[in-house]
Design an enzyme around this catalytic site. Structure first.
Site, PDB file in Angstrom:
ATOM      1  N   HIS A 170       0.845  -1.193   0.000  1.00 45.30           N
ATOM      2  CA  HIS A 170       0.000   0.000   0.000  1.00 45.30           C
ATOM      3  C   HIS A 170       0.881   1.244   0.000  1.00 45.30           C
ATOM      4  O   HIS A 170       1.959   1.254   0.620  1.00 45.30           O
ATOM      5  CB  HIS A 170      -0.928   0.000   1.214  1.00 45.30           C
ATOM      6  N   HIS A 224      -3.826   8.909   0.669  1.00 43.20           N
ATOM      7  CA  HIS A 224      -3.712   7.606   0.002  1.00 43.20           C
ATOM      8  C   HIS A 224      -5.041   7.227  -0.630  1.00 43.20           C
ATOM      9  O   HIS A 224      -6.110   7.659  -0.183  1.00 43.20           O
ATOM     10  CB  HIS A 224      -3.248   6.516   0.973  1.00 43.20           C
ATOM     11  N   CYS A 253      -3.785   2.449  -5.695  1.00 43.46           N
ATOM     12  CA  CYS A 253      -3.032   3.375  -4.845  1.00 43.46           C
ATOM     13  C   CYS A 253      -1.640   3.652  -5.399  1.00 43.46           C
ATOM     14  O   CYS A 253      -1.088   4.743  -5.194  1.00 43.46           O
ATOM     15  CB  CYS A 253      -2.937   2.813  -3.426  1.00 43.46           C
TER      16      CYS A 253
END
Length: 241
Positions: free
Chosen positions: A65, A77, A172
């Site tokens: 991530h 994010h 992301c």
């Protein structure tokens, strides 16, 4: 039903993660030997060493991530989330931590939000955060350098809000690479596509799909629902191999 979808989604992430670990040695070294500029560990009470515009990377079991540090313990994010599509953006419920159910439904419905959370919430229990670890790999593969720190942060701040989501084409990693390098790319997606290409090129899969088709025909009986896939799938794989 939701448990089944969760299981299938986790398997998809696992396949991408396994393929990423089996990249050619030279490319793996470019990623793995890239030292973080300022290694950081998220722990209660630990002083933060991040700077505005830094790219934060949290390795997880099935995927990685990414986020952009904005300063003052804030990280922007992109995360799949179905709730922004169901309620007003300023709702207090949207600001709450995204649960696994909200995340899964967001992936299925292709809805996400670029949100700002604390470093702790962004890390979501991870013991370490890599700092600007993608710079060398992206520079080597795409010949681009990071933008100025302030420009990176401003790009991230301008995009906060609900967005469309794609597991492969707008995740992301695409968000942070656009903000930091000016080009929306995803090394995880590239690795997964390479795995798919190798799967298609493997002629053993042609034989396997043909045998599965014949087995289904013998169990269910000949019909357009069994004969056509039995013929078309192996033929398509043969032409693509």
């Amino acid at each position: 039903m939701l448990d089944t979808l969760t299981f299938l989604l986790e398997k998809l992430f696992l396949l991408a993660h396994v393929k990423l670990s089996s990249l050619p040695l030279k490319r793996r070294r470019e990623r793995d030997e890239t030292p973080p500029q300022q290694p950081a560990t998220v722990s209660p009470g630990a002083p933060l060493k991040f700077h505005r515009g830094d790219l934060l990377e949290v390795p997880r079991t099935l995927f990685t991530h990414f986020g952009i540090y904005l300063g003052d313990d804030r990280v922007a994010h992109l995360i799949p989330d179905i709730l922004p599509a169901l309620t007003s953006p300023d709702s207090r419920r949207v600001q709450e931590m995204v649960t696994n159910t909200r995340l899964l439904l967001g992936v299925i419905c292709k809805r996400a939000s670029i949100r700002v959370d604390s470093v702790e919430d962004f890390a979501y229990g991870a013991e370490r955060i890599l700092l600007n670890a993608m710079d060398r790999a992206v520079s080597a593969s795409c010949r681009v350098s990071p933008l100025s720190a302030e420009e990176v942060a401003r790009r991230a701040e301008r995009q906060v809000g609900a967005v469309a989501y794609s597991l492969m084409w707008n995740n992301c990693e695409h968000f942070v690479t656009f903000c930091r390098y000016g080009a929306a790319i995803s090394l995880q997606t590239d690795a997964f596509c390479e795995w798919l290409k190798s799967l298609i090129r493997d002629k053993r899969n042609i034989v396997l799909t043909a045998l599965v088709g014949l087995l289904s025909m013998s169990c269910v009986g000949p019909s357009c629902y069994t004969v056509l896939p039995t013929l078309l799938v192996p033929f398509t794989l043969w032409m693509a191999s």
